[in-house]
Design a protein around this motif. Structure first.
Motif, PDB file in Angstrom:
ATOM      1  N   UNK A  13      -3.496   6.828 -15.305  1.00  0.00           N
ATOM      2  CA  UNK A  13      -2.034   6.769 -15.100  1.00  0.00           C
ATOM      3  C   UNK A  13      -1.551   7.668 -13.972  1.00  0.00           C
ATOM      4  N   UNK A  14      -0.943   7.072 -12.978  1.00  0.00           N
ATOM      5  CA  UNK A  14      -0.364   7.778 -11.851  1.00  0.00           C
ATOM      6  C   UNK A  14       0.595   6.844 -11.136  1.00  0.00           C
ATOM      7  N   UNK A  15       1.481   7.421 -10.344  1.00  0.00           N
ATOM      8  CA  UNK A  15       2.341   6.598  -9.502  1.00  0.00           C
ATOM      9  C   UNK A  15       1.506   5.875  -8.449  1.00  0.00           C
ATOM     10  N   UNK A  16       1.981   4.732  -8.000  1.00  0.00           N
ATOM     11  CA  UNK A  16       1.288   4.019  -6.931  1.00  0.00           C
ATOM     12  C   UNK A  16       1.381   4.831  -5.632  1.00  0.00           C
ATOM     13  N   UNK A  17       0.322   4.803  -4.836  1.00  0.00           N
ATOM     14  CA  UNK A  17       0.269   5.557  -3.576  1.00  0.00           C
ATOM     15  C   UNK A  17       0.548   4.609  -2.421  1.00  0.00           C
ATOM     16  N   UNK A  18       1.779   4.618  -1.952  1.00  0.00           N
ATOM     17  CA  UNK A  18       2.226   3.694  -0.908  1.00  0.00           C
ATOM     18  C   UNK A  18       2.153   4.389   0.446  1.00  0.00           C
ATOM     19  N   UNK A  19       1.493   3.754   1.403  1.00  0.00           N
ATOM     20  CA  UNK A  19       1.394   4.329   2.748  1.00  0.00           C
ATOM     21  C   UNK A  19       2.656   4.002   3.545  1.00  0.00           C
ATOM     22  N   UNK A  20       3.210   5.032   4.186  1.00  0.00           N
ATOM     23  CA  UNK A  20       4.428   4.887   4.967  1.00  0.00           C
ATOM     24  C   UNK A  20       4.116   5.022   6.458  1.00  0.00           C
ATOM     25  N   UNK A  21       4.394   3.963   7.222  1.00  0.00           N
ATOM     26  CA  UNK A  21       4.160   4.034   8.664  1.00  0.00           C
ATOM     27  C   UNK A  21       5.024   5.107   9.317  1.00  0.00           C
ATOM     28  N   UNK A  22       6.271   5.236   8.829  1.00  0.00           N
ATOM     29  CA  UNK A  22       7.174   6.213   9.438  1.00  0.00           C
ATOM     30  C   UNK A  22       6.737   7.647   9.162  1.00  0.00           C
ATOM     31  N   UNK A  23       5.835   7.831   8.173  1.00  0.00           N
ATOM     32  CA  UNK A  23       5.297   9.150   7.863  1.00  0.00           C
ATOM     33  C   UNK A  23       3.893   9.323   8.425  1.00  0.00           C
ATOM     34  N   UNK A  24       3.564   8.499   9.420  1.00  0.00           N
ATOM     35  CA  UNK A  24       2.249   8.612  10.043  1.00  0.00           C
ATOM     36  C   UNK A  24       1.114   8.151   9.155  1.00  0.00           C
ATOM     37  N   UNK A  25       1.397   7.228   8.230  1.00  0.00           N
ATOM     38  CA  UNK A  25       0.370   6.737   7.325  1.00  0.00           C
ATOM     39  C   UNK A  25       0.182   7.574   6.076  1.00  0.00           C
ATOM     40  N   UNK A  26       0.976   8.649   5.949  1.00  0.00           N
ATOM     41  CA  UNK A  26       0.878   9.501   4.750  1.00  0.00           C
ATOM     42  C   UNK A  26       1.355   8.716   3.529  1.00  0.00           C
ATOM     43  N   UNK A  27       0.726   8.972   2.406  1.00  0.00           N
ATOM     44  CA  UNK A  27       1.078   8.273   1.189  1.00  0.00           C
ATOM     45  C   UNK A  27       2.268   8.930   0.509  1.00  0.00           C
ATOM     46  N   UNK A  28       3.092   8.104  -0.126  1.00  0.00           N
ATOM     47  CA  UNK A  28       4.163   8.629  -0.974  1.00  0.00           C
ATOM     48  C   UNK A  28       4.049   7.963  -2.338  1.00  0.00           C
ATOM     49  N   UNK A  29       4.387   8.687  -3.413  1.00  0.00           N
ATOM     50  CA  UNK A  29       4.273   8.103  -4.747  1.00  0.00           C
ATOM     51  C   UNK A  29       5.424   7.143  -5.039  1.00  0.00           C
ATOM     52  N   UNK A  30       5.106   6.052  -5.703  1.00  0.00           N
ATOM     53  CA  UNK A  30       6.106   5.068  -6.136  1.00  0.00           C
ATOM     54  C   UNK A  30       5.876   4.801  -7.611  1.00  0.00           C
TER      55      UNK A  30
END
Length: 293
Positions: A182-199
């Motif tokens: 169990x964890x939040x989904x790890x979504x990659x953000x192009x605007x963050x340079x490919x860094x993942x953010x939790x969803x």
């Protein structure tokens, strides 16, 4: 593997010769979790950093004492002795420095990835596959794939379609069942340079499954621009060979991995599929499950 005793929270110590210099630094806060049979300790030099660092540890049961198998030490940097100077944040696993950066978020990213991979490689309670997984009407759908193959996007579309999330990162195989990670989904953000953010799964209108689910289907697939949905069923032998490369502990525990994967391919069909957009693939996968119900 490093081992030791938690002397008292919030001051976690291993007390091994290899960490004596670190032990003298004076640690202000600590936490520990038991994740899939592995006990992980974390200590920080600044009390304000423990909450953010604790959220980066693998999912598990909080511990208040006992022994730890691994100890992470986060030395928080900040303003230096002269104007304009900044001290780097440093992260240690045992006595080894594994990350150093003036950006605390980057160091916490390193903590998250390092701890999760160690748990996946050395788990005592299941074999970890690099795979997304969802539950649909009492059966698990396992989606093995390498990083960047679109696992998270496909899991998200399946959750939007009504499936329950098991994980977008690891499918934990125990017998003929998939154990939730169990964890939040790890979504990659192009605007963050490919860094993942939790969803969070709830943001998709879905929910997190908490109980082990029998395997119903394994789909080996990855995103290919413009591809049309096509599948073929693999023989047990080909399926086994294809899945080995996705097993995290394949090199350190080959016998356990082969036993787990043999059980998996006996329990459920294994498809190899070409897919384009995730929404269409999710619809096709759930339609396949409905026909087999």
């Amino acid at each position: 593997m490093l081992a030791g005793k938690i002397v008292a929270l919030p001051r976690l110590k291993l007390g091994l010769p290899s960490t004596r210099q670190l032990d003298r630094l004076g640690w202000a806060a600590g936490a520990a979790v038991e994740s899939f049979g592995l006990c992980i300790g974390l200590r920080t030099s600044a009390p304000g950093a423990i909450a953010a660092a604790r959220r980066r540890l693998p999912p598990g049961r909080p511990l208040s004492g006992g022994r730890v198998d691994l100890l992470y030490s986060l030395a928080v940097g900040g303003a230096g002795p002269r104007p304009g100077m900044r001290r780097s944040h440093r992260l240690y696993c045992g006595a080894m420095c594994i990350a150093r950066d003036i950006d605390l978020a980057s160091v916490l990213d390193a903590l998250e990835s390092h701890a999760r991979l160690l748990v996946a490689a050395r788990s005592r309670r299941g074999v970890f596959l690099h795979a997304g997984a969802v539950a649909w009407r009492g059966r698990a759908i396992v989606l093995p794939g390498a990083s960047g193959s679109g696992k998270t996007t496909l899991v998200a579309e399946l959750v939007r379609a009504g499936a329950a999330s098991l994980s977008d990162e690891f499918a934990v195989i125990r017998g003929d069942r998939v154990v939730p990670y169990p964890k939040a989904l790890s979504v990659r953000e192009r605007r963050l340079g490919g860094r993942q953010r939790p969803l969070g799964v709830t943001a998709l209108g879905g929910w997190q499954e908490r109980e082990p689910i029998p395997v119903g289907l394994v789909v080996l697939t990855g995103f290919e621009p413009g591809a049309r949905w096509r599948t073929r069923t693999l023989s047990p032998g080909r399926a086994l060979l294809s899945l080995v490369s996705h097993a995290v502990p394949a090199r350190v525990a080959p016998q356990e991995v082969l036993a787990a994967l043999e059980g998996l391919v006996r329990s459920a069909p294994v498809l190899r599929a070409k897919r384009g957009e995730a929404r269409e693939a999710a619809r096709r996968i759930l339609a396949w499950m409905e026909r087999r119900a």
